[in-house]
Design a protein around this motif. Structure first.
Motif, PDB file in Angstrom:
ATOM      1  N   THR A  86       6.718   5.399   3.626  1.00  0.00           N
ATOM      2  CA  THR A  86       5.451   5.590   4.343  1.00  0.00           C
ATOM      3  C   THR A  86       5.020   7.046   4.371  1.00  0.00           C
ATOM      4  OG1 THR A  86       6.641   5.795   6.451  1.00  0.00           O
ATOM      5  CG2 THR A  86       5.908   3.584   5.799  1.00  0.00           C
ATOM      6  N   GLU A  87       5.579   7.864   3.494  1.00  0.00           N
ATOM      7  CA  GLU A  87       5.226   9.288   3.491  1.00  0.00           C
ATOM      8  C   GLU A  87       3.790   9.509   3.038  1.00  0.00           C
ATOM      9  OE1 GLU A  87       7.030  13.557   1.876  1.00  0.00           O
ATOM     10  OE2 GLU A  87       8.086  11.669   1.505  1.00  0.00           O
ATOM     11  N   CYS A  88       3.330   8.682   2.106  1.00  0.00           N
ATOM     12  CA  CYS A  88       1.936   8.766   1.668  1.00  0.00           C
ATOM     13  C   CYS A  88       1.571   7.427   1.041  1.00  0.00           C
ATOM     14  CB  CYS A  88       1.721   9.911   0.672  1.00  0.00           C
ATOM     15  SG  CYS A  88       2.777   9.840  -0.797  1.00  0.00           S
ATOM     16  N   LEU A  89       0.281   7.223   0.784  1.00  0.00           N
ATOM     17  CA  LEU A  89      -0.182   5.965   0.206  1.00  0.00           C
ATOM     18  C   LEU A  89       0.118   5.905  -1.279  1.00  0.00           C
ATOM     19  CD1 LEU A  89      -3.679   5.577   1.933  1.00  0.00           C
ATOM     20  CD2 LEU A  89      -1.547   4.381   2.502  1.00  0.00           C
ATOM     21  N   SER A  90       0.369   4.687  -1.758  1.00  0.00           N
ATOM     22  CA  SER A  90       0.602   4.491  -3.182  1.00  0.00           C
ATOM     23  C   SER A  90      -0.673   4.788  -3.962  1.00  0.00           C
ATOM     24  CB  SER A  90       1.053   3.052  -3.448  1.00  0.00           C
ATOM     25  OG  SER A  90       1.049   2.778  -4.836  1.00  0.00           O
ATOM     26  N   TRP A  91      -0.497   5.387  -5.133  1.00  0.00           N
ATOM     27  CA  TRP A  91      -1.653   5.666  -5.982  1.00  0.00           C
ATOM     28  C   TRP A  91      -2.165   4.409  -6.655  1.00  0.00           C
ATOM     29  CZ3 TRP A  91       1.726  10.104  -8.187  1.00  0.00           C
ATOM     30  CH2 TRP A  91       1.848  11.095  -7.215  1.00  0.00           C
ATOM     31  N   GLY A  92      -1.446   3.303  -6.500  1.00  0.00           N
ATOM     32  CA  GLY A  92      -1.932   2.047  -7.042  1.00  0.00           C
ATOM     33  C   GLY A  92      -3.169   1.528  -6.334  1.00  0.00           C
ATOM     34  N   ILE A  93      -3.430   2.003  -5.098  1.00  0.00           N
ATOM     35  CA  ILE A  93      -4.610   1.531  -4.353  1.00  0.00           C
ATOM     36  C   ILE A  93      -5.738   2.554  -4.400  1.00  0.00           C
ATOM     37  CG2 ILE A  93      -3.162   0.174  -2.805  1.00  0.00           C
ATOM     38  CD1 ILE A  93      -3.684   2.316  -0.646  1.00  0.00           C
ATOM     39  N   ILE A 116       0.835  -1.205   0.000  1.00  0.00           N
ATOM     40  CA  ILE A 116       0.000   0.000   0.000  1.00  0.00           C
ATOM     41  C   ILE A 116       0.866   1.251   0.000  1.00  0.00           C
ATOM     42  CG2 ILE A 116      -1.838  -1.209   1.227  1.00  0.00           C
ATOM     43  CD1 ILE A 116      -1.063   0.350   3.744  1.00  0.00           C
ATOM     44  N   PHE A 117       2.183   1.104   0.183  1.00  0.00           N
ATOM     45  CA  PHE A 117       3.102   2.233   0.184  1.00  0.00           C
ATOM     46  C   PHE A 117       3.923   2.234  -1.103  1.00  0.00           C
ATOM     47  CE2 PHE A 117       2.910   0.998   4.800  1.00  0.00           C
ATOM     48  CZ  PHE A 117       2.067   2.027   5.188  1.00  0.00           C
ATOM     49  N   PHE A 118       4.413   3.422  -1.468  1.00  0.00           N
ATOM     50  CA  PHE A 118       5.294   3.530  -2.625  1.00  0.00           C
ATOM     51  C   PHE A 118       6.569   2.731  -2.372  1.00  0.00           C
ATOM     52  CE2 PHE A 118       2.792   7.400  -3.568  1.00  0.00           C
ATOM     53  CZ  PHE A 118       2.535   7.153  -4.907  1.00  0.00           C
ATOM     54  N   THR A 119       7.089   2.111  -3.430  1.00  0.00           N
ATOM     55  CA  THR A 119       8.226   1.202  -3.320  1.00  0.00           C
ATOM     56  C   THR A 119       9.234   1.504  -4.414  1.00  0.00           C
ATOM     57  OG1 THR A 119       6.674  -0.497  -2.543  1.00  0.00           O
ATOM     58  CG2 THR A 119       8.887  -1.220  -3.140  1.00  0.00           C
ATOM     59  N   ASP A 120      10.534   1.526  -4.056  1.00  0.00           N
ATOM     60  CA  ASP A 120      11.567   1.742  -5.064  1.00  0.00           C
ATOM     61  C   ASP A 120      12.021   0.410  -5.636  1.00  0.00           C
ATOM     62  OD1 ASP A 120      13.282   0.602  -3.211  1.00  0.00           O
ATOM     63  OD2 ASP A 120      14.143   2.498  -2.557  1.00  0.00           O
ATOM     64  N   ARG A 121      13.006   0.445  -6.522  1.00  0.00           N
ATOM     65  CA  ARG A 121      13.420  -0.758  -7.240  1.00  0.00           C
ATOM     66  C   ARG A 121      13.991  -1.825  -6.312  1.00  0.00           C
ATOM     67  NH1 ARG A 121      13.941  -2.308 -12.292  1.00  0.00           N
ATOM     68  NH2 ARG A 121      15.475  -3.899 -12.828  1.00  0.00           N
ATOM     69  N   GLU A 122      14.630  -1.407  -5.226  1.00  0.00           N
ATOM     70  CA  GLU A 122      15.226  -2.353  -4.297  1.00  0.00           C
ATOM     71  C   GLU A 122      14.237  -2.858  -3.257  1.00  0.00           C
ATOM     72  OE1 GLU A 122      18.764  -0.813  -2.611  1.00  0.00           O
ATOM     73  OE2 GLU A 122      19.723  -0.396  -4.541  1.00  0.00           O
ATOM     74  N   CYS A 131       7.531   2.956  -8.282  1.00  0.00           N
ATOM     75  CA  CYS A 131       6.436   2.268  -8.976  1.00  0.00           C
ATOM     76  C   CYS A 131       6.550   0.759  -8.863  1.00  0.00           C
ATOM     77  CB  CYS A 131       6.421   2.676 -10.454  1.00  0.00           C
ATOM     78  SG  CYS A 131       7.933   2.253 -11.333  1.00  0.00           S
ATOM     79  N   TYR A 132       7.158   0.257  -7.794  1.00  0.00           N
ATOM     80  CA  TYR A 132       7.447  -1.166  -7.723  1.00  0.00           C
ATOM     81  C   TYR A 132       6.582  -1.911  -6.707  1.00  0.00           C
ATOM     82  CZ  TYR A 132      11.436  -0.052 -10.654  1.00  0.00           C
ATOM     83  OH  TYR A 132      12.228   0.376 -11.689  1.00  0.00           O
ATOM     84  N   ASP A 133       5.532  -1.276  -6.173  1.00  0.00           N
ATOM     85  CA  ASP A 133       4.570  -2.051  -5.392  1.00  0.00           C
ATOM     86  C   ASP A 133       3.700  -2.843  -6.359  1.00  0.00           C
ATOM     87  OD1 ASP A 133       1.810  -0.507  -5.789  1.00  0.00           O
ATOM     88  OD2 ASP A 133       3.375   1.012  -5.507  1.00  0.00           O
ATOM     89  N   LYS A 134       3.060  -3.875  -5.866  1.00  0.00           N
ATOM     90  CA  LYS A 134       2.344  -4.798  -6.761  1.00  0.00           C
ATOM     91  C   LYS A 134       1.168  -4.141  -7.469  1.00  0.00           C
ATOM     92  CE  LYS A 134      -0.650  -6.854  -3.194  1.00  0.00           C
ATOM     93  NZ  LYS A 134      -0.998  -8.116  -2.483  1.00  0.00           N
ATOM     94  N   TYR A 135       0.584  -3.118  -6.869  1.00  0.00           N
ATOM     95  CA  TYR A 135      -0.566  -2.458  -7.497  1.00  0.00           C
ATOM     96  C   TYR A 135      -0.118  -1.577  -8.665  1.00  0.00           C
ATOM     97  CZ  TYR A 135      -2.711  -3.977  -3.131  1.00  0.00           C
ATOM     98  OH  TYR A 135      -3.153  -4.730  -2.076  1.00  0.00           O
ATOM     99  N   MET A 136       0.972  -0.830  -8.486  1.00  0.00           N
ATOM    100  CA  MET A 136       1.502  -0.035  -9.588  1.00  0.00           C
ATOM    101  C   MET A 136       2.031  -0.930 -10.695  1.00  0.00           C
ATOM    102  SD  MET A 136       1.259   3.327  -8.945  1.00  0.00           S
ATOM    103  CE  MET A 136       2.630   4.204  -9.671  1.00  0.00           C
ATOM    104  N   GLN A 137       2.665  -2.039 -10.326  1.00  0.00           N
ATOM    105  CA  GLN A 137       3.170  -2.957 -11.341  1.00  0.00           C
ATOM    106  C   GLN A 137       2.032  -3.585 -12.146  1.00  0.00           C
ATOM    107  OE1 GLN A 137       6.655  -4.020 -12.156  1.00  0.00           O
ATOM    108  NE2 GLN A 137       6.675  -1.927 -11.353  1.00  0.00           N
ATOM    109  N   LYS A 138       0.912  -3.846 -11.495  1.00  0.00           N
ATOM    110  CA  LYS A 138      -0.245  -4.365 -12.225  1.00  0.00           C
ATOM    111  C   LYS A 138      -0.750  -3.347 -13.245  1.00  0.00           C
ATOM    112  CE  LYS A 138      -4.978  -6.050 -11.531  1.00  0.00           C
ATOM    113  NZ  LYS A 138      -6.053  -6.342 -10.531  1.00  0.00           N
ATOM    114  N   ASN A 139      -0.815  -2.088 -12.835  1.00  0.00           N
ATOM    115  CA  ASN A 139      -1.241  -1.042 -13.768  1.00  0.00           C
ATOM    116  C   ASN A 139      -0.266  -0.913 -14.934  1.00  0.00           C
ATOM    117  OD1 ASN A 139      -3.379  -0.539 -12.076  1.00  0.00           O
ATOM    118  ND2 ASN A 139      -2.435   1.227 -11.069  1.00  0.00           N
ATOM    119  N   LEU A 140       1.032  -1.054 -14.654  1.00  0.00           N
ATOM    120  CA  LEU A 140       2.032  -0.967 -15.715  1.00  0.00           C
ATOM    121  C   LEU A 140       1.869  -2.117 -16.710  1.00  0.00           C
ATOM    122  CD1 LEU A 140       4.512   0.323 -16.971  1.00  0.00           C
ATOM    123  CD2 LEU A 140       5.930  -0.903 -15.322  1.00  0.00           C
TER     124      LEU A 140
END
Length: 662
Positions: free
Chosen positions: A346-353, A335-341, A422-431
């Motif tokens: 936890t600064e804000c929620l991922s836009w993937g959700i 639910i949080f933004f994730t980098d490549r590693e 953009c490496y959380d599972k929700y953003m990756q699904k959108n990609l």
């Protein structure tokens, strides 16, 4: 019989002497499908010709994009260094007319050009009005450079540079195009400013600074009224939504009232109001604070803060996301933004959700709407009485419309390029869905050569000159990355208009000015603005903001004190400010500004005035309001600082100012 004889005579060879050589009948060259089915390799020739035509079309596109990029840089130089008042979308006619007027010629609306002399002027037809397309720029004390040096630099240097830049290789590929514009540029001789135009300190002489400050204050008398708002410290409220020290609050508001500010800005933290249980909102502390502010008859702007705050030494407290959200994040870190590693922010929620029901049955968009609707219900009396003048919507990291691509807790330091988030599972699904719709499922990945948080563009294969950022895959990924940011803001603002109908809505845009003088604009790309040299990355953002009739607030980042650091980062805050402000004004948006510094020097106030009320602007653009940080008690302010601030506020209000002595 006679007809047969005639035919035989026509087919028989002509007598010797009539023609030295027989004339063969003309052969018709096969084309199209006939050529492709004929023998002798005609199909291969046709295929080769078709590929060559496609390559030529691509080269033509690259040449046109290159030409537009050169024109954009020339116009920027003329506006920035030569003070030429060119339209936002100027063409070559506007440039020639401006140069002709600079040389002392008269340019008529129909293009008639002549020197200003009685003999020549009398020959002009009477039906042609003697007016100019653009007011002649007035060279004043607003720039430390002389008029002669400005003219020589802006005209001669731009024309000389154009000749060198127009040498284009016919074999340019999309990946190599981005570096052409700056390939032959001497960076060491590029005299770009080192700090933000709102927070910069130029090389002024003391007497020149005083004269210029007095001159600017005198010119501001009778100009447009620009409201002044002060940002109150978040330390006035604790994590249980209780007002900490009402006495100190009244003392601070009394000081602001004496400065004649128009109002204050208060952050309403999601992590405080809905901090413990989902759907349980506690506004008690904010009700107490708003009642005190109302006693001093100050206007109020509130910020719907859906991000966390790390606190600072100026009294701000550390505010996290709601505790129940962090509990969900322990089991579902995506639910949080994730980098490549795989590191989470936890600064804000991922836009993937935004559309995923992972927050106790609610989506990311729904929790934002429920929070805003609760505020509207709680403070409907203050909204109906117009005490609350505007509502600012936090749309990303730091409350600004951007990805959290520069997290200091991850080790980022200025001027690092940051990383894609953009490496959380929700953003990756959108990609993956976007890549599948494009027909290239192999593109469903983030770039693996974009470096790390503190990399330089030339240290990566993605952001360097001729890098992958301008390849077919790079343009696809960056467009998707930027469009996700726009879609998130579009969805939130659609619900904002339902919750706050009839109230001014404000959205903050960050100032990411480092690496602006490189071809890729790497720092802007990782933050979500697809703004390389050959593309306008703010046009689509402002078109979306215009649809929702919001006010764009341009937030200047904290400037770096070291000039060498900014030069090494190829920073250009003035050019970025010009692009952002003019793009917003061109689309009819109301524009405001905010400075992150708690205190300013006198010359910084001059710079703010020049941005708030541009001189010689034919469209009379000006800021709607200006916000500054009030992060220290009034008792700590020196007397000289208070005097400068009072003078600045009077100038922004368009009042006559006699407090500053030349």
């Amino acid at each position: 019989m006679e007809m047969k004889q005639d035919l035989d005579q026509q087919q028989s060879p002509s007598p010797a002497g009539d023609h030295d050589f027989p004339v063969p009948p003309p052969q018709r060259r096969l084309r199209g499908f006939a050529a492709s089915v004929s023998g002798g390799g005609g199909g291969a020739v046709a295929t080769k010709g078709r590929k060559e035509r496609e390559r030529e079309k691509e080269r033509t596109k690259l040449r046109e994009r290159h030409r537009r990029a050169i024109t954009s840089r020339m116009l920027t130089g003329l506006r920035q260094y030569g003070n030429f008042l060119l339209p936002a979308r100027a063409d070559m006619n506007d440039v020639l007319a401006a140069l002709a007027r600079e040389a002392g010629w008269i340019v008529q609306p129909d293009g008639t050009t002549y020197r200003q002399s009685p003999a020549l002027a009398s020959s002009i037809p009477a039906d042609v009005p003697p007016v100019q397309l653009t007011p002649t720029p007035i060279r004043s004390d607003e720039s430390p450079l002389s008029p002669t040096s400005l003219k020589n630099y802006s005209v001669k240097a731009s024309l000389d540079t154009q000749a060198a830049l127009l040498r284009i290789d016919e074999t340019l590929s999309p990946a190599s195009f981005g570096s052409v514009v700056v390939a032959e540029r001497n960076i060491k001789n590029d005299k770009c400013a080192s700090t933000s135009p709102v927070n910069s300190r130029e090389s002024f002489e003391p007497d020149q600074l005083n004269r210029e400050h007095a001159h600017d204050n005198a010119e501001c008398a009778g100009t447009s009224y620009v409201s002044i708002y002060a940002l109150l410290s978040s330390g006035m409220m604790n994590t249980y939504c209780q007002l900490v020290n009402p006495v100190a609050v009244r003392q601070e508001l009394r000081h602001l009232e004496s400065l004649n500010v128009d109002g204050v800005i208060v952050h309403c933290w999601w992590g405080v109001v809905e901090g413990w249980n989902p759907g349980k909102y506690d506004w008690s502390g904010y009700r107490d604070l708003f009642n005190i502010i109302r006693e001093f008859k100050l206007k109020l702007q509130v910020v719907m803060a859906f991000h966390e705050s790390g606190g600072n030494s100026s009294g701000d407290i550390s505010v996290s996301l709601p505790k129940w959200v962090l509990e969900i994040g322990k089991d579902n870190q995506d639910i949080f933004f994730t980098d490549r590693e795989g590191r989470r922010s936890t600064e804000c929620l991922s836009w993937g959700i935004d559309k995923a029901r992972v927050l106790r049955g609610r989506t990311g968009v729904e929790v934002c709407y429920d929070f805003m609707r609760s505020f509207r219900t709680e403070f409907s009396d203050l909204i109906e009485s117009r005490f609350i003048s505007a509502v600012e919507i936090g749309l990303g990291a730091s409350g600004e419309l951007k990805y959290p691509s520069f997290p200091e807790r991850m080790g980022w330091r200025y001027p690092g390029i940051g990383e894609f988030q953009c490496y959380d599972k929700y953003m990756q699904k959108n990609l993956r869905l976007a890549a599948k719709a494009r027909g290239h499922l192999v593109w469903a990945r983030g770039p693996d050569n974009a470096g790390h948080y503190n990399s330089r563009p030339d240290e990566t294969r993605f952001f360097c000159d001729k890098g992958d950022y301008d390849s077919y895959y790079g343009r696809f990924f960056l467009h998707w990355y930027a469009q996700t940011l726009i879609d998130h803001a579009d969805q939130i603002l659609s619900l904002t208009n339902l919750a706050f109908e009839g109230i001014e809505i404000v959205v903050k845009i960050p100032a990411i000015y480092w690496w602006y003088r490189t071809s890729s604009h790497a720092a802007e790309l990782t933050a979500g603005f697809h703004n390389p040299t050959n593309q306008d990355g703010y046009a689509a953002v402002f078109d979306m903001l215009k649809k929702h009739s919001v006010t764009m607030k341009f937030t200047s980042s904290r400037p770096q004190a070291c000039v060498q650091i900014n030069e090494g980062a190829f920073a250009d805050p003035e050019a970025l400010s010009w692009q952002v402000l003019n793009a917003a004004w061109e689309r009819g948006l109301k524009v405001a500004a905010q400075s992150t510094l708690p205190r300013h020097a006198r010359d910084t106030y001059i710079k703010i005035l020049q941005i708030a009320k541009p001189k010689n602007d034919p469209d009379c653009h000006h800021l709607s309001f200006f916000a500054y940080n009030q992060q220290f008690p009034a008792i700590e302010m020196q007397r000289e600082m208070i005097s400068d601030l009072c003078s600045f506020i009077k100038s922004m209000h368009g009042e006559a100012n006699d407090d500053i002595e030349g």
